[in-house]
Design a protein around this motif. Sequence first.
Motif, PDB file in Angstrom:
ATOM      1  N   TRP A  38       0.832  -1.211   0.000  1.00  0.00           N
ATOM      2  CA  TRP A  38       0.000   0.000   0.000  1.00  0.00           C
ATOM      3  C   TRP A  38       0.864   1.257   0.000  1.00  0.00           C
ATOM      4  N   ASP A  39       2.079   1.131   0.537  1.00  0.00           N
ATOM      5  CA  ASP A  39       2.999   2.267   0.439  1.00  0.00           C
ATOM      6  C   ASP A  39       3.223   2.640  -1.024  1.00  0.00           C
ATOM      7  N   SER A  40       3.426   1.612  -1.871  1.00  0.00           N
ATOM      8  CA  SER A  40       3.687   1.901  -3.287  1.00  0.00           C
ATOM      9  C   SER A  40       2.479   2.567  -3.939  1.00  0.00           C
ATOM     10  N   SER A 153      -3.732  -5.419   7.605  1.00  0.00           N
ATOM     11  CA  SER A 153      -4.511  -4.177   7.676  1.00  0.00           C
ATOM     12  C   SER A 153      -3.650  -2.958   7.406  1.00  0.00           C
ATOM     13  N   GLY A 154      -2.320  -3.134   7.470  1.00  0.00           N
ATOM     14  CA  GLY A 154      -1.419  -1.984   7.401  1.00  0.00           C
ATOM     15  C   GLY A 154      -1.330  -1.272   8.749  1.00  0.00           C
ATOM     16  N   GLU A 155      -2.157  -1.679   9.708  1.00  0.00           N
ATOM     17  CA  GLU A 155      -2.150  -1.069  11.055  1.00  0.00           C
ATOM     18  C   GLU A 155      -1.676  -2.147  12.029  1.00  0.00           C
ATOM     19  N   ASP A 156      -0.429  -2.523  11.889  1.00  0.00           N
ATOM     20  CA  ASP A 156       0.098  -3.779  12.399  1.00  0.00           C
ATOM     21  C   ASP A 156      -0.331  -4.220  13.799  1.00  0.00           C
ATOM     22  N   ASN A 157      -0.130  -3.383  14.810  1.00  0.00           N
ATOM     23  CA  ASN A 157      -0.570  -3.888  16.126  1.00  0.00           C
ATOM     24  C   ASN A 157      -1.692  -3.055  16.722  1.00  0.00           C
TER      25      ASN A 157
END
Length: 411
Positions: A38-40, A153-157
């Motif tokens: 998602w960064d890309s 999720s990209g929202e790791d923890n």
Amino acid sequence: MLDLHQAVHTLLTDNTQTVDHWQYTVPSATSYPYQWFWDSCFHAIMWSHFDALRAQAELDALVFRQHEDGFIGHVIYWQPGEILSIDWGIPHTSSLIQPPILAYAIWRTFAVSQDTNWLATIYPAAAAFYSYILRERDVRDVHLYGLVNPDESGEDNAPKFDTALGLPPQHNAKENTERRYALFDAHRQCNYNAMCTSEHFWVEDVAYNTYLVWNLDVLSDIAYTLGHKKDANRWREAATDTKTAMRKQMFHQGKYVSLSGRAATPVSTDGWDQFLPLLAGLYTQSEAHQLVHTHLLDKNRYWLHYGVPTVAPTDPAYTPDEPEWGEAWQHPDWRGAIWMVPHWCIYHGLRRYGFTTEAEMIRDKSIALIAQQGFRENYHPHTGIGMGAEGFTWGGLTIDMQPTTPTSLSD
Ligand code: GLC
């Protein structure tokens, strides 16, 4: 004074990697020296402000490592020997997904390049990727798509995953990371079959499903632009089915909440992603009004001096401080710190519903953090101090916080 455009251009240029004729941007040269999914997509959006060809190159590199079944890993390893310290079990990429922003990134790139040939060339990869998600991640067969690891999720923890991990709201980062690592093993042993892995961990995340419906709508517009009417209808229907399912199963007391485990138990965390469905137009105007005034503008929970925290300070899981354990990349903090992707999402969500003043305030707060602390991974909500990775690209999204930015092709 900060010349934002210049600073973002320099950052993206410094973080560019070239392998053969492929080019991609790393989120942080020191902490995240790989290509991330998602960064890309966000990098392509940022690049589209400077150089449409470079934005195209970013996405071309991203889909190059797509697997035959349509899967694209959340981390892509271009250089030999780059494998973090995890045994993913498959070559070149991780075995997890990340938020599906690909269609929107493609559309934003095309909006600048107007290169229909490029659009036609990348479309099959995007179509295969979304087909993969629709096919593999609806294990309850209810049009809600699930995650087999919090990292997806990209929202790791983020604390919304605690229940599914079997952890209390306060626990140490090491314990959290160990559970997430155990899931990598389970996924490998399940031969990457989500139905099997979901016995170990399963969350139907509001954020993931919101990104998905938003992108399926954009993908439908792209297919339509290319003359693929049947596909266009298929993507639109899939988006509508998920919007309906979200409304039916995730909407509780005026906001959308994630569902945890195969039993789909509503998650009680007070997190920023309750605002994300604004981006995809999932609230009615009056619900949005209520949500913004009761929750977002609450000075004890979300409307803090430095920005919007990822978790409300009143939530039992709120832990905004940088953990002292381990390497920076091992404990990204989604338990309170301010991150720029949520800011960008909330900015556009607010604009979509006409909350112009509030949106501009988020933009100004974002730029102020960068001016004072530089491009950091995240920022402490009470002190504004930059934390985590340095030279981190997400602050570049501030150049995309503009009134004219379209959230979808039909806007
Ligand atoms: C952190 C973030 C994740 C991001 C990665 C690379 O792990 O939580 O969303 O993709 O860093 O920037």
